[in-house]
Design a protein around this motif. Structure first.
Motif, PDB file in Angstrom:
ATOM      1  N   GLN A  32      65.786   6.762 -28.193  1.00 35.00           N
ATOM      2  CA  GLN A  32      64.970   7.464 -29.572  1.00 35.00           C
ATOM      3  C   GLN A  32      65.024   8.908 -29.595  1.00 35.00           C
ATOM      4  O   GLN A  32      64.620   9.464 -30.528  1.00 35.00           O
ATOM      5  CB  GLN A  32      63.419   6.950 -28.910  1.00 35.00           C
ATOM      6  N   LEU A  65      62.108   2.349 -26.285  1.00 30.02           N
ATOM      7  CA  LEU A  65      60.833   1.554 -26.720  1.00 30.02           C
ATOM      8  C   LEU A  65      61.222   0.300 -26.056  1.00 30.02           C
ATOM      9  O   LEU A  65      62.362  -0.251 -26.173  1.00 30.02           O
ATOM     10  CB  LEU A  65      60.497   1.469 -28.164  1.00 30.02           C
ATOM     11  N   LYS A 102      54.841   6.946 -30.033  1.00 33.04           N
ATOM     12  CA  LYS A 102      55.443   5.460 -30.344  1.00 33.04           C
ATOM     13  C   LYS A 102      55.509   5.503 -31.912  1.00 33.04           C
ATOM     14  O   LYS A 102      56.758   4.981 -32.433  1.00 33.04           O
ATOM     15  CB  LYS A 102      54.599   4.298 -29.880  1.00 33.04           C
ATOM     16  N   LYS A 103      54.605   5.993 -32.595  1.00 31.45           N
ATOM     17  CA  LYS A 103      54.783   6.052 -33.983  1.00 31.45           C
ATOM     18  C   LYS A 103      56.025   7.011 -34.510  1.00 31.45           C
ATOM     19  O   LYS A 103      56.530   6.551 -35.341  1.00 31.45           O
ATOM     20  CB  LYS A 103      53.433   6.497 -34.664  1.00 31.45           C
ATOM     21  N   TRP A 149      59.208   5.009 -33.927  1.00 33.17           N
ATOM     22  CA  TRP A 149      59.218   3.545 -34.605  1.00 33.17           C
ATOM     23  C   TRP A 149      60.102   3.558 -35.689  1.00 33.17           C
ATOM     24  O   TRP A 149      60.232   4.423 -36.667  1.00 33.17           O
ATOM     25  CB  TRP A 149      57.806   3.203 -34.830  1.00 33.17           C
ATOM     26  N   PHE A 162      62.372  -2.336 -36.237  1.00 32.97           N
ATOM     27  CA  PHE A 162      61.817  -2.815 -35.122  1.00 32.97           C
ATOM     28  C   PHE A 162      60.590  -3.935 -35.482  1.00 32.97           C
ATOM     29  O   PHE A 162      60.371  -4.807 -34.928  1.00 32.97           O
ATOM     30  CB  PHE A 162      61.154  -1.626 -34.219  1.00 32.97           C
ATOM     31  N   ASP A 163      59.940  -3.674 -36.672  1.00 36.63           N
ATOM     32  CA  ASP A 163      58.907  -4.647 -37.198  1.00 36.63           C
ATOM     33  C   ASP A 163      59.397  -5.925 -37.396  1.00 36.63           C
ATOM     34  O   ASP A 163      58.828  -6.852 -36.836  1.00 36.63           O
ATOM     35  CB  ASP A 163      58.593  -4.162 -38.671  1.00 36.63           C
ATOM     36  N   SER A 208      54.309  -4.276 -34.394  1.00 38.16           N
ATOM     37  CA  SER A 208      54.281  -2.753 -35.144  1.00 38.16           C
ATOM     38  C   SER A 208      54.059  -1.777 -33.994  1.00 38.16           C
ATOM     39  O   SER A 208      53.720  -2.297 -32.815  1.00 38.16           O
ATOM     40  CB  SER A 208      53.098  -2.581 -36.170  1.00 38.16           C
ATOM     41  N   TYR A 209      54.156  -0.452 -34.241  1.00 36.28           N
ATOM     42  CA  TYR A 209      54.224   0.485 -33.074  1.00 36.28           C
ATOM     43  C   TYR A 209      52.756   0.557 -32.423  1.00 36.28           C
ATOM     44  O   TYR A 209      52.647   0.909 -31.111  1.00 36.28           O
ATOM     45  CB  TYR A 209      54.487   1.846 -33.355  1.00 36.28           C
ATOM     46  N   VAL A 238      53.647  -2.921 -27.100  1.00 36.10           N
ATOM     47  CA  VAL A 238      54.789  -1.851 -27.105  1.00 36.10           C
ATOM     48  C   VAL A 238      54.631  -0.810 -26.043  1.00 36.10           C
ATOM     49  O   VAL A 238      53.430  -0.193 -26.175  1.00 36.10           O
ATOM     50  CB  VAL A 238      54.841  -1.366 -28.549  1.00 36.10           C
TER      51      VAL A 238
END
Length: 166
Positions: free
Chosen positions: A44, A55, A97-98, A101, A105-106, A112-113, A118
């Motif tokens: 990431q 993540l 995380k956001k 993201w 990944f969704d 979701s983040y 997560v």
């Protein structure tokens, strides 16, 4: 004692250049029955500074393995081959995380983040070895653990022999 801050920055720069265009690492952990397990994971953090970010989900074997033994290895393969050893820790940071993201990944993780399952994995690199296109093993030794605190683990630098991030 040798001042290694310049050497540390050069080593970080070298490793960053080698892995910056490689999105996926083989992330290796040790299971509870001492099996060595590797799986592909997307890095990431784009700019390597001695830390790498990933993540994951808390309900995975990988999460349990890291919780039991945080020593991990990351292998990157591209124009060069890079092996980075370090210590993993879990970070609960909603903003980070956001930031990391990806909409893929969704669907891939079916969440979701902001899902409490997560979690971020931060790997603090201890050492790195790399093989350049000439198949020569090189490593950078004596890395400063954190760029801001100038703590060193070793008194001497063995640049192009093994990369130590402490």
């Amino acid at each position: 004692m040798v001042n290694n801050s310049t050497d540390n920055l050069e080593a970080i720069k070298t490793v960053n250049e080698l892995i910056k265009d490689i999105e996926v690492a083989m992330f290796t952990t040790i299971s509870s029955d001492n099996k060595i397990l590797s799986r592909p994971m997307q890095t990431q953090e784009v700019e390597f500074d001695g830390e790498l970010w990933f993540l994951t989900m808390k309900d995975t074997d990988k999460y349990q393995e890291i919780a039991a033994n945080p020593h991990v290895n990351l292998a990157y393969a591209g124009k060069s081959y890079v092996s980075i050893s370090g210590t993993a820790e879990f970070i609960e940071d909603e903003a980070k995380k956001k930031e990391y993201w990806n909409p893929v990944f969704d669907k891939m993780l079916d969440t979701s983040y902001d899902d409490p399952n997560v979690v971020l994995i931060k790997v603090d690199a201890d050492s790195a070895e790399y093989w350049d296109s000439g198949n020569t093993l090189k490593s950078v030794k004596t890395f400063v653990k954190k760029l801001t605190n100038n703590e060193t683990k070793k008194d001497e630098k063995e640049i192009n022999d093994t990369v130590d991030f402490k």
